[in-house]
Motif scaffolding. Sequence first.
Motif, PDB file in Angstrom:
ATOM      1  N   ILE A  33      14.294  34.895 -21.790  1.00  0.00           N
ATOM      2  CA  ILE A  33      12.796  35.639 -22.213  1.00  0.00           C
ATOM      3  C   ILE A  33      13.634  36.220 -21.195  1.00  0.00           C
ATOM      4  O   ILE A  33      13.006  37.631 -22.341  1.00  0.00           O
ATOM      5  N   ALA A  34      14.251  36.816 -20.344  1.00  0.00           N
ATOM      6  CA  ALA A  34      14.848  38.390 -19.793  1.00  0.00           C
ATOM      7  C   ALA A  34      15.604  39.414 -21.084  1.00  0.00           C
ATOM      8  O   ALA A  34      15.033  40.193 -21.021  1.00  0.00           O
ATOM      9  N   THR A  35      16.269  38.317 -21.920  1.00  0.00           N
ATOM     10  CA  THR A  35      16.728  38.839 -23.126  1.00  0.00           C
ATOM     11  C   THR A  35      15.353  39.087 -23.976  1.00  0.00           C
ATOM     12  O   THR A  35      15.532  40.390 -25.084  1.00  0.00           O
ATOM     13  N   ILE A  36      14.551  38.531 -24.457  1.00  0.00           N
ATOM     14  CA  ILE A  36      13.318  38.468 -25.020  1.00  0.00           C
ATOM     15  C   ILE A  36      12.900  39.578 -24.872  1.00  0.00           C
ATOM     16  O   ILE A  36      12.285  41.307 -25.937  1.00  0.00           O
ATOM     17  N   LYS A  37      12.618  40.231 -23.620  1.00  0.00           N
ATOM     18  CA  LYS A  37      11.901  41.535 -23.172  1.00  0.00           C
ATOM     19  C   LYS A  37      12.878  42.814 -23.309  1.00  0.00           C
ATOM     20  O   LYS A  37      11.939  43.692 -23.835  1.00  0.00           O
ATOM     21  N   THR A  38      14.410  43.038 -23.025  1.00  0.00           N
ATOM     22  CA  THR A  38      14.749  43.848 -23.498  1.00  0.00           C
ATOM     23  C   THR A  38      15.107  44.236 -24.647  1.00  0.00           C
ATOM     24  O   THR A  38      14.760  45.343 -25.613  1.00  0.00           O
ATOM     25  N   MET A  39      14.946  43.520 -25.768  1.00  0.00           N
ATOM     26  CA  MET A  39      15.448  43.279 -26.743  1.00  0.00           C
ATOM     27  C   MET A  39      14.020  43.960 -27.402  1.00  0.00           C
ATOM     28  O   MET A  39      13.917  44.671 -28.206  1.00  0.00           O
ATOM     29  N   TYR A  40      13.022  43.449 -27.639  1.00  0.00           N
ATOM     30  CA  TYR A  40      11.306  42.976 -28.549  1.00  0.00           C
ATOM     31  C   TYR A  40      10.260  43.841 -26.911  1.00  0.00           C
ATOM     32  O   TYR A  40       8.935  43.975 -27.297  1.00  0.00           O
ATOM     33  N   GLY A  41      10.510  44.703 -26.000  1.00  0.00           N
ATOM     34  CA  GLY A  41       9.235  44.503 -25.486  1.00  0.00           C
ATOM     35  C   GLY A  41       8.918  45.631 -26.067  1.00  0.00           C
ATOM     36  O   GLY A  41       7.173  45.553 -25.746  1.00  0.00           O
ATOM     37  N   ASP A  42       8.680  46.487 -26.760  1.00  0.00           N
ATOM     38  CA  ASP A  42       8.268  47.241 -27.526  1.00  0.00           C
ATOM     39  C   ASP A  42       6.970  47.287 -28.281  1.00  0.00           C
ATOM     40  O   ASP A  42       5.652  47.009 -28.451  1.00  0.00           O
ATOM     41  N   LYS A  43       7.681  46.006 -28.985  1.00  0.00           N
ATOM     42  CA  LYS A  43       6.562  45.157 -30.183  1.00  0.00           C
ATOM     43  C   LYS A  43       5.452  44.528 -29.364  1.00  0.00           C
ATOM     44  O   LYS A  43       4.780  44.407 -29.345  1.00  0.00           O
ATOM     45  N   LYS A  45       4.535  44.933 -26.252  1.00  0.00           N
ATOM     46  CA  LYS A  45       3.118  45.809 -25.444  1.00  0.00           C
ATOM     47  C   LYS A  45       1.929  46.037 -27.107  1.00  0.00           C
ATOM     48  O   LYS A  45       0.816  45.957 -26.887  1.00  0.00           O
ATOM     49  N   SER A  46       2.402  46.425 -28.360  1.00  0.00           N
ATOM     50  CA  SER A  46       1.464  46.779 -29.322  1.00  0.00           C
ATOM     51  C   SER A  46       1.059  45.451 -29.611  1.00  0.00           C
ATOM     52  O   SER A  46      -0.391  45.580 -29.591  1.00  0.00           O
ATOM     53  N   ASP A  47       1.338  43.670 -29.694  1.00  0.00           N
ATOM     54  CA  ASP A  47       0.613  42.948 -30.088  1.00  0.00           C
ATOM     55  C   ASP A  47      -0.408  42.173 -28.997  1.00  0.00           C
ATOM     56  O   ASP A  47      -1.085  42.056 -29.403  1.00  0.00           O
ATOM     57  N   VAL A  48       0.658  42.377 -27.536  1.00  0.00           N
ATOM     58  CA  VAL A  48      -0.619  42.560 -27.127  1.00  0.00           C
ATOM     59  C   VAL A  48      -1.905  43.353 -26.045  1.00  0.00           C
ATOM     60  O   VAL A  48      -3.241  42.100 -26.385  1.00  0.00           O
ATOM     61  N   VAL A  49      -1.621  43.968 -26.739  1.00  0.00           N
ATOM     62  CA  VAL A  49      -3.113  45.311 -26.738  1.00  0.00           C
ATOM     63  C   VAL A  49      -3.609  45.490 -27.539  1.00  0.00           C
ATOM     64  O   VAL A  49      -4.782  44.445 -27.470  1.00  0.00           O
ATOM     65  N   GLN A  50      -3.210  44.640 -28.900  1.00  0.00           N
ATOM     66  CA  GLN A  50      -4.276  44.389 -29.645  1.00  0.00           C
ATOM     67  C   GLN A  50      -4.949  42.651 -29.562  1.00  0.00           C
ATOM     68  O   GLN A  50      -6.222  43.030 -30.028  1.00  0.00           O
ATOM     69  N   ASN A  51      -4.305  41.720 -29.134  1.00  0.00           N
ATOM     70  CA  ASN A  51      -4.783  40.599 -28.562  1.00  0.00           C
ATOM     71  C   ASN A  51      -5.490  40.921 -27.749  1.00  0.00           C
ATOM     72  O   ASN A  51      -6.776  40.093 -27.815  1.00  0.00           O
ATOM     73  N   ILE A  52      -5.380  41.710 -26.510  1.00  0.00           N
ATOM     74  CA  ILE A  52      -6.219  41.833 -25.543  1.00  0.00           C
ATOM     75  C   ILE A  52      -8.003  42.228 -25.806  1.00  0.00           C
ATOM     76  O   ILE A  52      -8.852  41.893 -25.637  1.00  0.00           O
ATOM     77  N   ILE A  53      -7.559  43.965 -27.096  1.00  0.00           N
ATOM     78  CA  ILE A  53      -8.812  44.056 -27.389  1.00  0.00           C
ATOM     79  C   ILE A  53      -9.215  43.855 -28.428  1.00  0.00           C
ATOM     80  O   ILE A  53     -10.699  43.373 -28.209  1.00  0.00           O
TER      81      ILE A  53
END
Length: 119
Positions: A33-43, A45-53
């Motif tokens: 997961i740590a590798t996934i977080k560093t590689m895809y963190g910004d993408k 974030k935008s997905d999580v914002v969209q889902n939460i909203i």
Amino acid sequence: VPPQTVNDEFSKAFKYLQRQANIKGFRKGKAPIATIKTMYGDKVKSDVVQNIIQATYWNALKEHKLIPVSMPAIDFEEIKEDAPFTFTANFEIRPEIKIQKKTGFKVEKEKLTVNEERI
């Protein structure tokens, strides 16, 4: 949105990416997961914002019994793990109209007569 909900959405997004990502040096679905977080963190974030909203916006409309007549203009700050997330949605609603009963008006109905000339 409480921090627990934000963390749950981040976890879902990272686990989904973990299963789908092909990262060199790891079998598919086995990257940490740590590798996934560093590689895809910004993408993520935008997905999580969209889902939460999407989830909380409709719940808030139902809770306050609002029916928007326009698309919302949504403002928010950067989302972070382990922190609450807040957003503001500005939209137009129909005005509340109260009809009051009026009395004392007389309505005269016009009588229409059709004769040979009019036909």
